[in-house]
Design an enzyme around this catalytic site. Structure first.
Site, PDB file in Angstrom:
ATOM      1  N   HIS A  88      32.802  47.669  40.332  1.00 38.82           N
ATOM      2  CA  HIS A  88      34.041  47.432  39.583  1.00 38.82           C
ATOM      3  C   HIS A  88      35.241  47.962  40.375  1.00 38.82           C
ATOM      4  O   HIS A  88      36.301  47.331  40.413  1.00 38.82           O
ATOM      5  CB  HIS A  88      33.946  48.097  38.216  1.00 38.82           C
ATOM      6  N   GLU A 132      36.073  45.511  43.007  1.00 39.13           N
ATOM      7  CA  GLU A 132      36.827  44.386  42.416  1.00 39.13           C
ATOM      8  C   GLU A 132      38.312  44.735  42.336  1.00 39.13           C
ATOM      9  O   GLU A 132      39.172  43.945  42.728  1.00 39.13           O
ATOM     10  CB  GLU A 132      36.279  44.072  41.023  1.00 39.13           C
ATOM     11  N   HIS A 133      38.620  45.929  41.842  1.00 37.67           N
ATOM     12  CA  HIS A 133      40.019  46.343  41.678  1.00 37.67           C
ATOM     13  C   HIS A 133      40.728  46.517  43.019  1.00 37.67           C
ATOM     14  O   HIS A 133      41.875  46.093  43.172  1.00 37.67           O
ATOM     15  CB  HIS A 133      40.089  47.641  40.873  1.00 37.67           C
ATOM     16  N   GLU A 156      38.882  52.314  32.146  1.00 38.03           N
ATOM     17  CA  GLU A 156      38.260  51.122  31.570  1.00 38.03           C
ATOM     18  C   GLU A 156      36.824  51.419  31.131  1.00 38.03           C
ATOM     19  O   GLU A 156      36.375  50.961  30.094  1.00 38.03           O
ATOM     20  CB  GLU A 156      38.279  49.960  32.560  1.00 38.03           C
TER      21      GLU A 156
END
Length: 185
Positions: A91, A94-95, A173
């Site tokens: 994740h 991805e960011h 998140e």
């Protein structure tokens, strides 16, 4: 809406449900579910598939109803590939890829918005990370350049500040997801 209007609407809805429910139940009992194999066979989306010299697999479906192109890039890396006992790396990756590249510094979303992109984002799952955007046909070269550049020229654009910022975002998140009903399940 007045109390009288709400009462009338409720009465009409209740009456409609009372009248139609037996008819629907009778119809439902006689209906046979379609076999999944028939449903799958009925879906026919024509596409071309080829592999570039660099190994990238390309799928192209042409539909000329609107002058737009959907670009979707999938990487075969997801959370299932993370080290045991560690979480969030896929994740975070991805960011980080949204923070620009060596030849396209800055926020990845901004140049896409400038060319009229819509529905742009990315997601991470167990076995993949993907990025997508829909752009006007005339902007396809820009979208492909940005995707290509972050594939080949990402590392030189990653700074400690960007990394620290995105670690905070991804951690937040995760906390928000874990705190949802069934979040840890």
């Amino acid at each position: 809406m007045s109390r009288l209007s709400r009462s009338l609407l409720l009465a009409l809805t209740t009456t409609a449900l009372t009248v139609t429910a037996p008819a629907l139940a009778k119809h439902h009992e006689s209906a046979e579910p379609a076999p999944v194999s028939e449903l799958v066979a009925a879906v026919d989306i024509p596409y071309e598939e080829f592999t570039l010299d660099n190994g990238l697999k390309v799928l192209v479906h042409t539909d000329r109803k609107a002058p737009i192109v959907a670009v979707s890039i999938w990487y075969g890396v997801g959370s299932a590939h993370e080290p045991e006992g560690k979480t969030g790396y896929a994740h975070l990756f991805e960011h980080i890829m949204f923070n620009g590249s060596e030849n396209a510094p800055g926020d990845y979303f901004e140049p896409l918005r400038q060319i009229g992109a819509t529905d742009l984002n990315g997601t991470t799952w167990l076995d993949r990370t993907n990025y997508f955007q829909t752009v006007p046909t005339s902007a396809l070269d820009v979208a492909l350049f940005l995707e290509s550049d972050r594939m080949g020229y990402l590392l030189g654009a990653v700074t400690q500040e960007k990394l620290d910022n995105q670690i905070g975002v991804v951690s937040n998140e995760k906390r928000q997801g874990d705190n949802q009903p069934y979040g840890l399940v």
